[in-house]
Enzyme design. Structure first.
Site, short mmCIF file in Angstrom:
data_model
loop_
_atom_site.label_atom_id
_atom_site.label_comp_id
_atom_site.label_asym_id
_atom_site.label_seq_id
_atom_site.Cartn_x
_atom_site.Cartn_y
_atom_site.Cartn_z
N LYS A 1 0.66 -1.25 -0.04
CA LYS A 1 0.04 0.04 0.20
C LYS A 1 0.84 1.35 -0.02
O LYS A 1 0.46 2.20 -0.86
CB LYS A 1 -0.85 0.21 1.20
CG LYS A 1 -1.90 1.27 1.19
CD LYS A 1 -2.88 1.14 2.57
CE LYS A 1 -3.75 0.22 2.65
NZ LYS A 1 -4.75 0.28 3.55
N GLU B 1 10.46 -5.77 2.89
CA GLU B 1 10.75 -6.91 2.44
C GLU B 1 10.09 -6.94 1.03
O GLU B 1 10.79 -7.45 -0.06
CB GLU B 1 10.00 -8.14 3.10
CG GLU B 1 10.41 -8.08 4.58
CD GLU B 1 9.48 -7.49 5.59
OE1 GLU B 1 9.45 -7.90 6.78
OE2 GLU B 1 9.07 -6.42 5.14
N GLY C 1 -4.85 -4.98 5.71
CA GLY C 1 -4.01 -5.63 4.81
C GLY C 1 -4.69 -7.15 4.88
O GLY C 1 -4.77 -7.73 3.99
N ARG C 2 -4.85 -7.50 6.19
CA ARG C 2 -5.54 -8.90 6.17
C ARG C 2 -6.71 -9.06 5.68
O ARG C 2 -7.41 -10.17 5.69
CB ARG C 2 -5.20 -9.49 7.83
CG ARG C 2 -5.97 -8.55 8.82
CD ARG C 2 -5.35 -8.98 10.22
NE ARG C 2 -5.86 -8.28 11.26
CZ ARG C 2 -5.44 -6.77 11.52
NH1 ARG C 2 -4.56 -6.42 10.92
NH2 ARG C 2 -5.95 -6.30 12.36
N GLU D 1 -3.46 -11.73 14.45
CA GLU D 1 -3.06 -10.14 14.27
C GLU D 1 -4.23 -9.28 14.64
O GLU D 1 -3.76 -8.16 15.00
CB GLU D 1 -2.85 -10.00 12.81
CG GLU D 1 -1.99 -8.64 12.89
CD GLU D 1 -1.10 -8.50 11.28
OE1 GLU D 1 -0.12 -8.88 11.20
OE2 GLU D 1 -1.85 -8.06 10.29
N HIS E 1 -1.73 -37.68 10.26
CA HIS E 1 -0.55 -38.42 10.52
C HIS E 1 0.44 -37.70 11.08
O HIS E 1 1.80 -38.02 11.00
CB HIS E 1 -0.22 -39.18 9.01
CG HIS E 1 -1.19 -40.14 8.69
ND1 HIS E 1 -1.13 -41.52 8.77
CD2 HIS E 1 -2.22 -39.98 7.85
CE1 HIS E 1 -1.95 -42.20 8.27
NE2 HIS E 1 -2.77 -41.22 7.80
N LYS F 1 9.62 -4.30 13.17
CA LYS F 1 10.05 -3.61 11.87
C LYS F 1 10.94 -2.53 12.46
O LYS F 1 11.91 -2.28 11.62
CB LYS F 1 8.72 -2.87 11.20
CG LYS F 1 7.62 -3.86 10.62
CD LYS F 1 6.72 -3.25 10.01
CE LYS F 1 5.61 -4.26 9.11
NZ LYS F 1 4.64 -3.48 8.59
#
Length: 535
Positions: free
Chosen positions: A196, A202, A254-255, A340, A371, A500
């Site tokens: 954004k 990153e 964002g999420r 979050e 398993h 951050k």
């Protein structure tokens, strides 16, 4: 949150889950809720009628209806950031105006959706192309909500893919982008940079690496990059044409952003019509959430079951177990969505929470998980509530027997968690094998399952774009309801920021340009180790 009555009910609840079924022949129908063709079954929990009444009363005590309307109407319920929370507007295809600060946001939402559709179809049809011809591959570079949502949806909707191949890069670890780009043609690859602010370290590190790879390989970054960003000055400086930049407002977290431009790679993969069906699934869940009574409201009941297990009974984790290989990234997506959003320790007024906040959310697809970690779920010392989800039908009719086995496994696991196995049953099994005496007793004890372990099941006809939209919106609203009942802000994430900030300050130290003397002894020692061994 007023939990005293619920905790008293929990303390007095002596019936095992199986006993509740024996007492109520219609329990499965009485303790489930549905919307459309989707069924949410919470009958395999210890919730009875009195407990459910007490749980739904929490909604009225917390004035949930007013908070729900405040969210949908564009009020600034994200108080710490002074923002509205309107991811629902991104899928408001048939609704009316949505006001933020006196302005209707829907014209911009629908215009952006139309621009996305045009661009996606140009990429899919070859009108938009790279230096070497039509795009064969799309690489989405993002992190967090700009990655988890589209990654999850791309996997989930793979039967609907008829566009270019999709790849996702999120980790700043160079291995991620190196392994991804190594297999691609730089002249026929489209790169979408999703940030954004266009400053996420990153994402921008990976984007610059991708641009250099493309230029060195004969590609044309001016034609082969697009952006999901609201920072037009920064995207222009990077060399991305304005008509290939798709922005969204600060009222989309964002999420919660897969419904809009962050979902562009998904739209390219499945086409604008299928993406429209995805949005309509979310919209349908919104309408249900806004209209259904509490006890019939699937998001509300999913949230209340979560409150019962975490805040009342104290179960610290929750397993999300989709019996669908294509939903392999869904637990991680829900992990971010829940942890979050509701991983807070401070209430809206700044006071410390008086109850535990959100649980640890984790999981894997069935049957793989059976398993791996189901042993702990069945016989471990901690109770871990499980949330199963499964389709009645798969996408491969020629492999229908596979899906029948998958469905049988899903239903068997929830039944086994509820039923367990008594010592007498285990002893009979060992006796049938010829064991006697102390050895029979010892072996039987290893085969006892406590049972009475709660689970819910979400079942739906088939995993279509519409159904995926329903599922995601269902869990979004579940998180919202839990946040309202806990009295916290589910829409900020200050806990993400500290790491951050420290990473930025550590950059020059790790590069060897500044001293680590002011850092703690552990950090300084680890930096020294890395510098010694770097070469």
């Amino acid at each position: 949150m007023q939990l005293d009555r619920l905790k008293a009910l929990a303390a007095s609840q002596q019936a095992r889950i199986l006993d509740l079924f024996e007492a109520d022949a219609d329990r499965a129908q009485d303790f489930s809720a549905s919307t459309g063709d989707m069924l949410f079954d919470y009958s395999k929990t210890q919730i009875d009628g009195e407990i459910r009444d007490a749980l739904t009363q929490l909604c009225d005590q917390a004035n949930l209806a007013a908070s729900r309307e405040a969210m949908f109407s564009g009020q600034k319920i994200n108080e710490t950031e002074d923002r509205a929370v309107l991811h629902t507007a991104l899928r408001n295809l048939d609704g009316g105006a949505v006001q933020v600060d006196g302005q209707d946001v829907m014209p911009d939402v629908l215009d952006t959706l139309q621009r996305m559709s045009v661009f996606a179809e140009e990429v899919r049809g070859g009108t938009a192309a790279g230096a070497g011809g039509s795009f064969t591959d799309v690489v989405n570079i993002g992190i967090g909500g700009s990655d988890l949502g589209p990654v999850m949806a791309t996997h989930a909707l793979s039967p609907y893919h008829d566009g270019p191949r999709l790849h996702y890069v999120s980790n700043v670890d160079g291995a991620h982008i190196a392994d991804t780009l190594r297999q691609l043609d730089p002249t026929r690859t489209l790169v979408i940079v999703a940030s954004k602010t266009f400053t996420t370290i990153e994402t921008m590190t990976n984007a610059r690496t991708a641009r250099a790879w493309m230029s060195e390989g004969g590609g044309d970054p001016s034609k082969q990059f697009a952006a999901v960003s609201s920072a037009l000055d920064k995207t222009q400086a990077f060399g991305i044409p304005e008509d290939r930049v798709f922005g969204f407002a600060d009222w989309v977290g964002g999420r919660y952003s897969v419904w809009g431009p962050v979902g562009l790679p998904v739209m390219i993969a499945i086409g604008s019509n299928a993406f429209d069906a995805f949005l309509r699934g979310g919209q349908a869940m919104d309408l249900h959430f806004r209209s259904a009574d509490w006890a019939e409201n699937v998001p509300v009941m999913l949230a209340l079951v979560g409150i019962w297990h975490r805040q009342v009974l104290g179960h610290a984790s929750r397993a999300v177990l989709p019996y669908d290989q294509r939903l392999l990234r869904l637990p991680a997506y829900f992990q971010q969505l829940e942890m979050e959003s509701n991983g807070k320790s401070v209430a809206m007024d700044g006071s410390a929470l008086s109850v535990p906040s959100g649980p640890v959310v984790w999981g894997e697809p069935g049957t793989n998980g059976q398993h791996a970690f189901y042993q702990l779920i069945h016989q471990g010392t901690d109770v871990i509530p499980c949330e199963f989800m499964v389709a009645a039908e798969g996408h491969e009719p020629e492999l229908a027997h596979h899906h029948r086995l998958l469905l049988a496994n899903c239903l068997a696991q929830s039944e086994a968690l509820m039923r367990g196995r008594t010592f007498d049953e285990a002893s009979a099994r060992m006796a049938a094998k010829g064991l006697t005496g102390d050895e029979l007793d010892r072996q039987a004890r290893h085969r006892v399952f406590p049972g009475n372990r709660p689970s819910t099941t979400l079942i739906y006809p088939k995993l279509t774009p519409f159904v995926l939209g329903q599922i995601i919106a269902l869990y979004e609203h579940r998180v919202f309801v839990e946040g309202v009942l806990l009295g916290i802000n589910s829409f900020d994430q200050w806990g993400v920021e500290l790491g951050k900030e420290l990473a930025t300050s550590l950059g020059p130290i790790v590069d060897g340009e500044e001293s680590a003397d002011e850092k703690d002894g552990s950090t300084a020692a680890l930096v020294a180790y890395a510098l010694r061994h770097r070469n």
